[in-house]
Write a protein that holds these residues in place. Structure first.
Motif, PDB file in Angstrom:
ATOM      1  N   LYS A 389      -4.776   3.272  -1.396  1.00 62.06           N
ATOM      2  CA  LYS A 389      -4.028   2.098  -0.924  1.00 62.06           C
ATOM      3  C   LYS A 389      -3.598   2.275   0.525  1.00 62.06           C
ATOM      4  O   LYS A 389      -3.698   1.336   1.336  1.00 62.06           O
ATOM      5  CB  LYS A 389      -2.796   1.876  -1.804  1.00 62.06           C
ATOM      6  N   SER A 390      -3.144   3.462   0.873  1.00 61.24           N
ATOM      7  CA  SER A 390      -2.686   3.723   2.236  1.00 61.24           C
ATOM      8  C   SER A 390      -3.787   3.426   3.256  1.00 61.24           C
ATOM      9  O   SER A 390      -3.558   2.768   4.273  1.00 61.24           O
ATOM     10  CB  SER A 390      -2.226   5.172   2.363  1.00 61.24           C
ATOM     11  N   ASP A 391      -5.004   3.907   2.978  1.00 61.37           N
ATOM     12  CA  ASP A 391      -6.125   3.669   3.894  1.00 61.37           C
ATOM     13  C   ASP A 391      -6.525   2.199   3.920  1.00 61.37           C
ATOM     14  O   ASP A 391      -6.794   1.638   4.988  1.00 61.37           O
ATOM     15  CB  ASP A 391      -7.326   4.519   3.479  1.00 61.37           C
ATOM     16  N   LEU A 392      -6.574   1.583   2.752  1.00 59.09           N
ATOM     17  CA  LEU A 392      -7.007   0.189   2.689  1.00 59.09           C
ATOM     18  C   LEU A 392      -6.012  -0.727   3.398  1.00 59.09           C
ATOM     19  O   LEU A 392      -6.402  -1.691   4.072  1.00 59.09           O
ATOM     20  CB  LEU A 392      -7.171  -0.229   1.229  1.00 59.09           C
ATOM     21  N   ASP A 393      -4.749  -0.411   3.268  1.00 60.97           N
ATOM     22  CA  ASP A 393      -3.721  -1.251   3.891  1.00 60.97           C
ATOM     23  C   ASP A 393      -3.776  -1.201   5.419  1.00 60.97           C
ATOM     24  O   ASP A 393      -3.408  -2.170   6.099  1.00 60.97           O
ATOM     25  CB  ASP A 393      -2.331  -0.831   3.407  1.00 60.97           C
ATOM     26  N   ILE A 394      -4.238  -0.080   5.974  1.00 58.49           N
ATOM     27  CA  ILE A 394      -4.395  -0.005   7.425  1.00 58.49           C
ATOM     28  C   ILE A 394      -5.394  -1.054   7.898  1.00 58.49           C
ATOM     29  O   ILE A 394      -5.171  -1.752   8.907  1.00 58.49           O
ATOM     30  CB  ILE A 394      -4.848   1.412   7.842  1.00 58.49           C
ATOM     31  N   ILE A 395      -6.491  -1.188   7.180  1.00 56.62           N
ATOM     32  CA  ILE A 395      -7.515  -2.170   7.543  1.00 56.62           C
ATOM     33  C   ILE A 395      -7.006  -3.590   7.287  1.00 56.62           C
ATOM     34  O   ILE A 395      -7.227  -4.500   8.092  1.00 56.62           O
ATOM     35  CB  ILE A 395      -8.808  -1.912   6.749  1.00 56.62           C
ATOM     36  N   ARG A 396      -6.312  -3.789   6.196  1.00 53.94           N
ATOM     37  CA  ARG A 396      -5.812  -5.124   5.861  1.00 53.94           C
ATOM     38  C   ARG A 396      -4.745  -5.583   6.851  1.00 53.94           C
ATOM     39  O   ARG A 396      -4.754  -6.737   7.298  1.00 53.94           O
ATOM     40  CB  ARG A 396      -5.262  -5.133   4.434  1.00 53.94           C
ATOM     41  N   ARG A 397      -3.834  -4.722   7.190  1.00 52.25           N
ATOM     42  CA  ARG A 397      -2.750  -5.130   8.085  1.00 52.25           C
ATOM     43  C   ARG A 397      -3.272  -5.394   9.494  1.00 52.25           C
ATOM     44  O   ARG A 397      -2.752  -6.260  10.208  1.00 52.25           O
ATOM     45  CB  ARG A 397      -1.651  -4.069   8.082  1.00 52.25           C
ATOM     46  N   ARG A 398      -4.298  -4.663   9.904  1.00 49.47           N
ATOM     47  CA  ARG A 398      -4.939  -4.956  11.180  1.00 49.47           C
ATOM     48  C   ARG A 398      -5.515  -6.372  11.155  1.00 49.47           C
ATOM     49  O   ARG A 398      -5.578  -7.057  12.178  1.00 49.47           O
ATOM     50  CB  ARG A 398      -6.020  -3.918  11.469  1.00 49.47           C
ATOM     51  N   ALA A 399      -5.931  -6.831   9.965  1.00 48.50           N
ATOM     52  CA  ALA A 399      -6.508  -8.166   9.800  1.00 48.50           C
ATOM     53  C   ALA A 399      -5.448  -9.225   9.527  1.00 48.50           C
ATOM     54  O   ALA A 399      -5.782 -10.380   9.236  1.00 48.50           O
ATOM     55  CB  ALA A 399      -7.530  -8.158   8.664  1.00 48.50           C
ATOM     56  N   GLY A 400      -4.156  -8.856   9.621  1.00 48.69           N
ATOM     57  CA  GLY A 400      -3.080  -9.820   9.424  1.00 48.69           C
ATOM     58  C   GLY A 400      -2.740 -10.091   7.979  1.00 48.69           C
ATOM     59  O   GLY A 400      -2.076 -11.093   7.667  1.00 48.69           O
ATOM     60  N   LEU A 401      -3.152  -9.201   7.070  1.00 46.80           N
ATOM     61  CA  LEU A 401      -2.917  -9.393   5.645  1.00 46.80           C
ATOM     62  C   LEU A 401      -1.878  -8.404   5.136  1.00 46.80           C
ATOM     63  O   LEU A 401      -1.633  -7.360   5.748  1.00 46.80           O
ATOM     64  CB  LEU A 401      -4.229  -9.207   4.858  1.00 46.80           C
ATOM     65  N   SER A 402      -1.306  -8.715   4.000  1.00 45.83           N
ATOM     66  CA  SER A 402      -0.327  -7.814   3.383  1.00 45.83           C
ATOM     67  C   SER A 402      -1.052  -6.700   2.642  1.00 45.83           C
ATOM     68  O   SER A 402      -2.263  -6.775   2.374  1.00 45.83           O
ATOM     69  CB  SER A 402       0.558  -8.588   2.412  1.00 45.83           C
ATOM     70  N   GLY A 403      -0.303  -5.656   2.306  1.00 45.93           N
ATOM     71  CA  GLY A 403      -0.882  -4.557   1.544  1.00 45.93           C
ATOM     72  C   GLY A 403      -1.204  -4.976   0.126  1.00 45.93           C
ATOM     73  O   GLY A 403      -0.686  -5.979  -0.378  1.00 45.93           O
ATOM     74  N   ILE A 404      -2.075  -4.215  -0.523  1.00 42.41           N
ATOM     75  CA  ILE A 404      -2.457  -4.533  -1.898  1.00 42.41           C
ATOM     76  C   ILE A 404      -1.461  -3.913  -2.871  1.00 42.41           C
ATOM     77  O   ILE A 404      -0.671  -3.047  -2.516  1.00 42.41           O
ATOM     78  CB  ILE A 404      -3.871  -4.028  -2.217  1.00 42.41           C
ATOM     79  N   THR A 405      -1.520  -4.382  -4.099  1.00 44.93           N
ATOM     80  CA  THR A 405      -0.687  -3.831  -5.171  1.00 44.93           C
ATOM     81  C   THR A 405      -1.481  -2.799  -5.944  1.00 44.93           C
ATOM     82  O   THR A 405      -2.626  -3.062  -6.347  1.00 44.93           O
ATOM     83  CB  THR A 405      -0.229  -4.946  -6.124  1.00 44.93           C
ATOM     84  N   ILE A 406      -0.919  -1.626  -6.126  1.00 42.20           N
ATOM     85  CA  ILE A 406      -1.604  -0.573  -6.880  1.00 42.20           C
ATOM     86  C   ILE A 406      -1.663  -0.965  -8.354  1.00 42.20           C
ATOM     87  O   ILE A 406      -0.653  -1.358  -8.943  1.00 42.20           O
ATOM     88  CB  ILE A 406      -0.887   0.776  -6.724  1.00 42.20           C
ATOM     89  N   SER A 407      -2.840  -0.846  -8.947  1.00 41.60           N
ATOM     90  CA  SER A 407      -2.981  -1.121 -10.379  1.00 41.60           C
ATOM     91  C   SER A 407      -3.780   0.009 -11.018  1.00 41.60           C
ATOM     92  O   SER A 407      -3.292   1.119 -11.149  1.00 41.60           O
ATOM     93  CB  SER A 407      -3.643  -2.485 -10.596  1.00 41.60           C
ATOM     94  N   ASP A 408      -5.041  -0.243 -11.368  1.00 40.64           N
ATOM     95  CA  ASP A 408      -5.875   0.782 -11.983  1.00 40.64           C
ATOM     96  C   ASP A 408      -7.067   1.087 -11.081  1.00 40.64           C
ATOM     97  O   ASP A 408      -7.299   0.424 -10.068  1.00 40.64           O
ATOM     98  CB  ASP A 408      -6.350   0.331 -13.359  1.00 40.64           C
ATOM     99  N   ASP A 409      -7.850   2.090 -11.484  1.00 42.43           N
ATOM    100  CA  ASP A 409      -8.980   2.524 -10.662  1.00 42.43           C
ATOM    101  C   ASP A 409      -9.958   1.395 -10.398  1.00 42.43           C
ATOM    102  O   ASP A 409     -10.398   1.190  -9.253  1.00 42.43           O
ATOM    103  CB  ASP A 409      -9.723   3.676 -11.363  1.00 42.43           C
ATOM    104  N   ASN A 410     -10.342   0.656 -11.418  1.00 45.78           N
ATOM    105  CA  ASN A 410     -11.359  -0.380 -11.262  1.00 45.78           C
ATOM    106  C   ASN A 410     -10.905  -1.504 -10.334  1.00 45.78           C
ATOM    107  O   ASN A 410     -11.672  -2.000  -9.512  1.00 45.78           O
ATOM    108  CB  ASN A 410     -11.748  -0.949 -12.630  1.00 45.78           C
ATOM    109  N   THR A 411      -9.637  -1.884 -10.463  1.00 52.63           N
ATOM    110  CA  THR A 411      -9.115  -2.940  -9.583  1.00 52.63           C
ATOM    111  C   THR A 411      -9.065  -2.450  -8.142  1.00 52.63           C
ATOM    112  O   THR A 411      -9.392  -3.191  -7.203  1.00 52.63           O
ATOM    113  CB  THR A 411      -7.718  -3.376 -10.051  1.00 52.63           C
ATOM    114  N   MET A 412      -8.676  -1.197  -7.975  1.00 56.62           N
ATOM    115  CA  MET A 412      -8.636  -0.631  -6.629  1.00 56.62           C
ATOM    116  C   MET A 412     -10.032  -0.610  -6.016  1.00 56.62           C
ATOM    117  O   MET A 412     -10.232  -0.993  -4.849  1.00 56.62           O
ATOM    118  CB  MET A 412      -8.069   0.789  -6.659  1.00 56.62           C
TER     119      MET A 412
END
Length: 488
Positions: A389-412
């Motif tokens: 999540k930490s890595d993915l949120d860096i890319i998302r926030r650069r794109a003006g989006l909020s961070g994702i919600t942690i759930s399970d492996d498949n959703t991630m």
């Protein structure tokens, strides 16, 4: 592949060197080497660092078009592009024509016909040279092995098992069988490990030592970046995480930048890029291969390649990548009005000005965002959802989006693949290769190919070995990829 070797007889090495030097000296901003015709021999070419650098510069000049066309053509094969009717070739419609030398076999013909041969020539010539200093030798060998690894990465992912050519020997190369993917990957990893250990850690000029702002020669970080990708494709998650982390942690050289600045030349996002091949003559643009291919022609607002509906609907509301990397034109002359789109990552395209424009963009081969996405996936595959999540949120926030919600492996993992689609579209074949390696190619392309006026066949996930090869290389006979003929 081997048709290149079969056409060259006893003077193979000398002739190929002449070709290579011609390429090197034809490119602006490359080191100019002028040798008398009777002195152009293998011994002369690899007699010093400068002439060898010229050979490698010639290779990079060819890689500009090879990798640019990889971005364009594989985006079309996948589901990034909605092509205009006049561009709807069999290749685009996933109905690959084994006779079409300008389409699916271009990857094969360049890799074996020029690229890999050049790398092997450099490796053999530099190793045997008595005049190149050892410090320069190791760097030159590392560049050649890095480039060879890059081409083999694409070969195994596009064709499956392929001949593993590591020599310039005509005897060996004229009758060489396909090697298993894992055998080729073993060589790729060996080459990249050597490159990582011997390439410089800073960007250097043609003397291989002076530090420069130009990010156009490979470094140890470029080798680590490709290694991270290779390990990801091989499901070696820990190694993928380690290699991507090594690049990401070097924040003095690499970092994410604003979305609109990513593709500017020498941006901090860039791990390795290639200079466009331009002659800088009046009326000639300084744009990248991708810019010329994707942007509208001068005086128009409509490109032959629009963003596919599947891609456009994949963006979340407010995603800066859609706002900055795709441009829209509303044609109000139609009733009702029609909205067209074109790709706008690279913003300099064909230019009708009579004065050359400043070169502001290079074709990026590796960039830091991919490394974050690799590490995010590698961590998720190891059940480290917080790290992913930490890595993915860096890319998302650069794109003006909020961070994702942690759930399970498949959703991630689903979130990561979504980010890869909207971050890496039209770049270096990422979408096509992602669909294949994750087992989604049949599911997605059975729908998308119909929208391209084609009919998906699962065997099309691999390209056909060009027909000429079965005539010239006896070891290939009987070993065409399933679904394709070996002769007409």
């Amino acid at each position: 592949m081997v048709h290149f070797f079969c056409k060259i007889r006893s003077a193979a090495f000398a002739i190929s060197v002449i070709i290579i030097l011609t390429l090197a000296t034809s490119c602006k901003k490359m080191l100019q080497i002028n040798l008398p015709a009777d002195k152009i021999t293998g011994e002369t070419v690899y007699s010093n660092t400068n002439t060898t650098v010229a050979v490698l510069n010639g290779l990079y000049a060819k890689l500009v078009d090879y990798l640019g066309s990889t971005s364009v053509r594989l985006a079309g094969v996948a589901d990034d592009i909605n092509a205009a009717p006049f561009l709807r070739t069999p290749f685009y419609k996933n109905a690959f024509d084994v006779n079409d030398s300008g389409q699916s076999d271009q990857f094969w013909s360049f890799s074996y016909g020029s690229g890999i041969y050049t790398c092997n020539s450099v490796i053999e010539g530099v190793t045997a040279s008595k005049n190149i200093p050892d410090a320069s030798k190791s760097k030159l060998l590392a560049e050649a092995r890095f480039a060879r690894a890059l081409m083999y990465f694409y070969l195994v992912n596009l064709y499956g098992d392929v001949p593993l050519v590591t020599t310039t020997s005509l005897v060996t190369n004229s009758n060489i069988a396909r090697s298993p993917v894992n055998t080729v990957y073993k060589q790729v990893i060996e080459d990249l490990t050597f490159a990582k250990e011997n390439l410089p850690s800073n960007f250097v000029g043609t003397d291989l030592s002076t530090v420069t702002a130009e990010r156009v020669r490979p470094t140890t970080w470029a080798a680590s970046s490709l290694l991270a990708r290779v390990y990801l494709y091989k499901s070696e998650w820990k190694n993928a995480e380690l290699e991507s982390s090594a690049v990401i942690q070097n924040s003095s050289l690499f970092d994410t930048v604003a979305v609109n600045d990513v593709f500017e030349k020498n941006s901090k996002e860039t791990i390795w890029a290639l200079q466009p091949n331009n002659n800088q003559t009046p009326g000639e643009t300084t744009s990248t291969y991708e810019g010329k291919a994707f942007l509208p022609l001068p005086g128009t607002n409509i490109s032959g390649s629009q963003a596919s509906t599947n891609l456009l609907t994949s963006f979340e509301q407010g995603d800066l990548r859609k706002q900055n990397w795709i441009k829209f034109f509303v044609d109000n002359s139609q009733s009702p009005a029609i909205t067209y789109s074109f790709f706008y990552k690279y913003k300099n395209g064909s230019n009708d000005s009579q004065t050359s424009q400043p070169q502001t963009e290079y074709s990026i081969v590796f960039r830091i965002a991919e490394q974050y996405l690799i590490r995010s996936e590698a961590r998720a595959r190891q059940h480290d959802l917080i790290g992913a999540k930490s890595d993915l949120d860096i890319i998302r926030r650069r794109a003006g989006l909020s961070g994702i919600t942690i759930s399970d492996d498949n959703t991630m993992l689903s979130n990561i693949m979504h980010e890869r689609q909207v971050e890496l579209f039209t770049e270096n074949g990422h979408r096509w290769l992602d669909l294949k390696r994750t087992g989604k190619v049949d599911e997605v392309m059975s729908i998308q190919t119909k929208l391209k006026d084609g009919q998906w066949q699962p065997f099309a996930a691999l390209f056909a070995i060009p027909l000429l090869e079965f005539t010239l290389n006896p070891a290939l006979k009987g070993h065409q990829n399933p679904g394709y003929p070996e002769h007409i």
